[in-house]
Design a protein around this motif. Structure first.
Motif, short mmCIF file in Angstrom:
data_model
loop_
_atom_site.label_atom_id
_atom_site.label_comp_id
_atom_site.label_asym_id
_atom_site.label_seq_id
_atom_site.Cartn_x
_atom_site.Cartn_y
_atom_site.Cartn_z
N ALA A 21 6.85 -50.76 -4.79
CA ALA A 21 6.92 -50.52 -6.22
C ALA A 21 7.09 -49.03 -6.52
O ALA A 21 6.60 -48.18 -5.78
CB ALA A 21 5.66 -51.05 -6.92
N GLN A 22 7.76 -48.75 -7.62
CA GLN A 22 7.88 -47.38 -8.09
C GLN A 22 6.81 -47.14 -9.14
O GLN A 22 6.82 -47.75 -10.21
CB GLN A 22 9.26 -47.12 -8.68
CG GLN A 22 9.44 -45.68 -9.18
CD GLN A 22 10.82 -45.43 -9.76
OE1 GLN A 22 11.78 -46.09 -9.39
NE2 GLN A 22 10.91 -44.48 -10.69
N VAL A 23 5.87 -46.26 -8.82
CA VAL A 23 4.74 -45.97 -9.71
C VAL A 23 4.73 -44.48 -10.00
O VAL A 23 4.74 -43.65 -9.08
CB VAL A 23 3.40 -46.39 -9.09
CG1 VAL A 23 2.27 -46.21 -10.10
CG2 VAL A 23 3.44 -47.82 -8.59
N ASP A 24 4.71 -44.13 -11.28
CA ASP A 24 4.69 -42.73 -11.71
C ASP A 24 3.34 -42.46 -12.36
O ASP A 24 2.92 -43.16 -13.27
CB ASP A 24 5.83 -42.48 -12.70
CG ASP A 24 5.90 -41.02 -13.15
OD1 ASP A 24 5.36 -40.16 -12.45
OD2 ASP A 24 6.49 -40.77 -14.22
N THR A 25 2.67 -41.44 -11.85
CA THR A 25 1.39 -41.01 -12.44
C THR A 25 1.58 -39.56 -12.90
O THR A 25 1.28 -38.63 -12.15
CB THR A 25 0.24 -41.12 -11.43
OG1 THR A 25 0.59 -40.39 -10.23
CG2 THR A 25 0.01 -42.57 -11.03
N PRO A 26 2.07 -39.36 -14.11
CA PRO A 26 2.59 -38.04 -14.52
C PRO A 26 1.54 -37.04 -14.94
O PRO A 26 1.68 -36.36 -15.96
CB PRO A 26 3.51 -38.41 -15.69
CG PRO A 26 2.86 -39.61 -16.30
CD PRO A 26 2.24 -40.37 -15.16
N GLU A 27 0.46 -36.89 -14.16
CA GLU A 27 -0.58 -35.92 -14.52
C GLU A 27 -0.06 -34.49 -14.40
O GLU A 27 -0.50 -33.60 -15.11
CB GLU A 27 -1.82 -36.13 -13.67
CG GLU A 27 -2.54 -37.43 -13.97
CD GLU A 27 -3.88 -37.53 -13.26
OE1 GLU A 27 -4.38 -36.51 -12.78
OE2 GLU A 27 -4.42 -38.65 -13.20
N ALA A 28 0.89 -34.28 -13.49
CA ALA A 28 1.41 -32.92 -13.30
C ALA A 28 2.10 -32.40 -14.55
O ALA A 28 2.16 -31.20 -14.80
CB ALA A 28 2.38 -32.90 -12.11
N GLY A 29 2.62 -33.32 -15.36
CA GLY A 29 3.29 -32.91 -16.59
C GLY A 29 2.37 -32.77 -17.78
O GLY A 29 2.84 -32.64 -18.91
N GLY A 30 1.08 -32.83 -17.54
CA GLY A 30 0.12 -32.67 -18.63
C GLY A 30 -0.39 -33.97 -19.19
O GLY A 30 -1.31 -33.98 -20.00
N GLU A 31 0.23 -35.10 -18.82
CA GLU A 31 -0.24 -36.39 -19.29
C GLU A 31 -1.29 -36.91 -18.32
O GLU A 31 -1.05 -37.06 -17.13
CB GLU A 31 0.92 -37.39 -19.36
CG GLU A 31 1.90 -37.12 -20.46
CD GLU A 31 2.95 -38.22 -20.53
OE1 GLU A 31 2.93 -38.98 -21.51
OE2 GLU A 31 3.76 -38.32 -19.60
N LYS A 32 -2.46 -37.18 -18.83
CA LYS A 32 -3.55 -37.67 -18.00
C LYS A 32 -3.84 -39.12 -18.34
O LYS A 32 -3.72 -39.55 -19.49
CB LYS A 32 -4.81 -36.81 -18.22
CG LYS A 32 -5.94 -37.13 -17.25
CD LYS A 32 -7.12 -36.19 -17.48
CE LYS A 32 -8.25 -36.48 -16.48
NZ LYS A 32 -9.42 -35.62 -16.71
N ASN A 33 -4.21 -39.89 -17.31
CA ASN A 33 -4.57 -41.30 -17.50
C ASN A 33 -3.41 -42.11 -18.08
O ASN A 33 -3.57 -42.91 -19.00
CB ASN A 33 -5.81 -41.44 -18.38
CG ASN A 33 -7.04 -40.84 -17.74
OD1 ASN A 33 -7.12 -40.71 -16.52
ND2 ASN A 33 -8.01 -40.47 -18.55
N VAL A 34 -2.22 -41.85 -17.52
CA VAL A 34 -1.02 -42.61 -17.85
C VAL A 34 -0.39 -43.06 -16.54
O VAL A 34 -0.27 -42.28 -15.59
CB VAL A 34 0.00 -41.76 -18.65
CG1 VAL A 34 1.27 -42.57 -18.93
CG2 VAL A 34 -0.62 -41.27 -19.95
#
Length: 460
Positions: free
Chosen positions: A231-244
């Motif tokens: 699966a392709q899973v993106d956890t974009p905390e590096a971009g400033g979005e947390k808990n997404v």
């Protein structure tokens, strides 16, 4: 599933008459087993789950998937030639995906993973899927999962309860999309949506909007296992979005997954070494893992022990001296009962923080621990988000479990140092730790090399 021998209603917890020296093979992780079963059932091709945990919770999950049409063939082999993980012997389940269908009824028992992970799966089935379970399951929070699934396009009949029992009106597919959810009461709410998301038409974007998020290691476990299944899973905390978390739609691959030993279930055995000044070795302890139980190495070292990862496994040694601890357990809340039991035997006060969500687990664990430890002469008070434990000389008595496996093992830990502790319904440990009473007595005899149960754990 092997029949559990009859146990007395009040099980006499053995008193340690010396230092414990044993090797304890811990059965596989429930958290890994049940996630692996769901991912394999949703895959586009058959796969294997090797060395799974065979317990009530995992049996409920496998039975439910079978009821939905998934094939699960159970075998035992000396090795697994061709495994991408190398030759691995022991129990192996071959999972054969199929078109999911109803009508059927799923019995969740009191298993949080089953009651939360399978409703999203049921939306992909053709037909009505009714969910029911133990009386306690009606009280456990599920409303956030139900409302999130409705936002993503599901039809669910729960008579407005936001809890079990309920019926998912499976339409053979789910649109998916973006959804906000408050997972303050359980990280399983997030994992439930992520596990099935590759099969949703649009995948899913899950945004946690609550004030707290307990048990983050379990969400990291879900993400890693999804990625391992393609699966392709993106956890974009590096971009400033947390808990997404964003999961793209796509086919899951049939993988060959090996289940690690359940590190949280190693807790009572490590505690025995800490309390008695002995040594316990747990084979196949992984050097890298997402399991919350790995935190025991740090926590029990701070409380007076020492540990080393060797080729033989984790070797944990106690001094017989137990120190109090002030610790935030928000990420590892399932360890709280065992830590509280050890803290009740310490030489100084302990404060356990960040675990208000435990009031909504198999039982209200904070109230239960307070009541049962104090009934044995302890001094425990509840705080807004945890427990304050002041050591006192304790005495024997009945330690009630409230049908909670971790309460039962906590009582056994106290019984090592307090004579006359009797555990009510120790059989409830079968939820995740089959044959616990035998493993416990074997450990005290210095002979706990195996659990006597197929599926003893191995590192993945």
């Amino acid at each position: 599933m092997t029949e559990t021998p009859a146990l007395p209603a009040l099980w006499p917890a053995p008193l340690a008459d010396g230092t414990v020296h044993a090797t304890v093979t811990v059965p596989g992780s429930k958290s890994v087993t049940n996630r692996a079963l769901v991912l394999a059932a949703l895959a586009a091709e058959p796969g294997w789950v090797r060395r799974p945990l065979r317990s009530r919770d995992s049996q409920l999950m496998s039975d439910a998937l079978r009821a939905l049409g998934v094939g699960i063939e159970e075998t035992v082999s000396s090795s697994s030639a061709g495994s991408t993980n190398g030759a691995v012997g022991g129990e192996a389940w071959r999972i054969i995906p199929a078109a999911l269908h109803g009508p059927t009824t799923v019995d969740v028992g009191n298993a949080g993973t089953v009651m939360r992970f399978l409703p999203p799966v049921a939306t992909l089935a053709d037909g009505d899927i009714r969910f029911d379970g133990d009386p306690r399951s009606y009280e456990r929070p599920l409303g956030q999962v139900i409302s999130a699934l409705r936002t993503l396009g599901a039809r669910i009949d729960d008579d407005g309860r936001g809890a079990l029992p309920m019926t998912v009106q499976g339409g053979g597919a789910l649109e998916g999309g973006t959804v906000e959810i408050d997972a303050s009461n359980s990280s399983q709410f997030v994992s439930a949506l992520l596990l099935s998301a590759p099969r949703f038409n649009q995948g899913v974007e899950v945004r946690h909007v609550g004030a707290t998020l307990p048990s983050m290691p379990h969400i990291r476990m879900t993400v890693e296992m999804l990625r391992a299944a393609g699966a392709q899973v993106d956890t974009p905390e590096a971009g400033g979005e947390k808990n997404v978390w964003r999961v793209s739609p796509g086919a899951l691959l049939g993988r060959d997954m090996v289940v690690e030993p359940d590190l949280s279930n190693a807790q009572p055995f490590l505690a025995a070494a800490l309390i008695t000044g002995g040594t316990v070795t747990v084979p196949d302890w992984p050097r890298r893992t997402t399991q919350p139980g790995d935190a025991l190495r740090r926590i029990f070292t701070e409380m007076g022990g020492s540990c080393e990862l060797t080729d033989a496994g984790l070797v944990f040694t106690g001094t017989g001296k137990i120190h109090g601890i002030d610790v935030d357990l928000s990420e590892v809340g399932e360890l709280t009962p065992g830590i509280a039991a050890v803290a009740a035997l310490a030489d100084s006060e302990s404060v356990l923080r960040g675990v208000a969500h435990l009031r909504l687990h198999e039982t209200d664990r904070l109230a239960a621990l307070t009541k049962e430890i104090n009934a044995l002469g302890g001094d425990v008070t509840e705080t807004a988000d945890g427990l304050r434990i002041r050591p006192r000389r304790m005495h024997g008595g009945v330690f009630h479990t409230y049908d909670d496996h971790r309460m039962a093992t906590a009582g056994a830990v106290i019984g090592l140092a307090v004579e006359g502790v009797r555990i009510e319904n120790v059989a409830t440990t079968a939820k995740t730790l089959p044959d616990f009473p035998k493993m416990w007595t074997d450990m005290l005899a210095g002979d706990a090399g195996g659990s006597g149960t197929p599926g003893a754990g191995a590192g993945a």
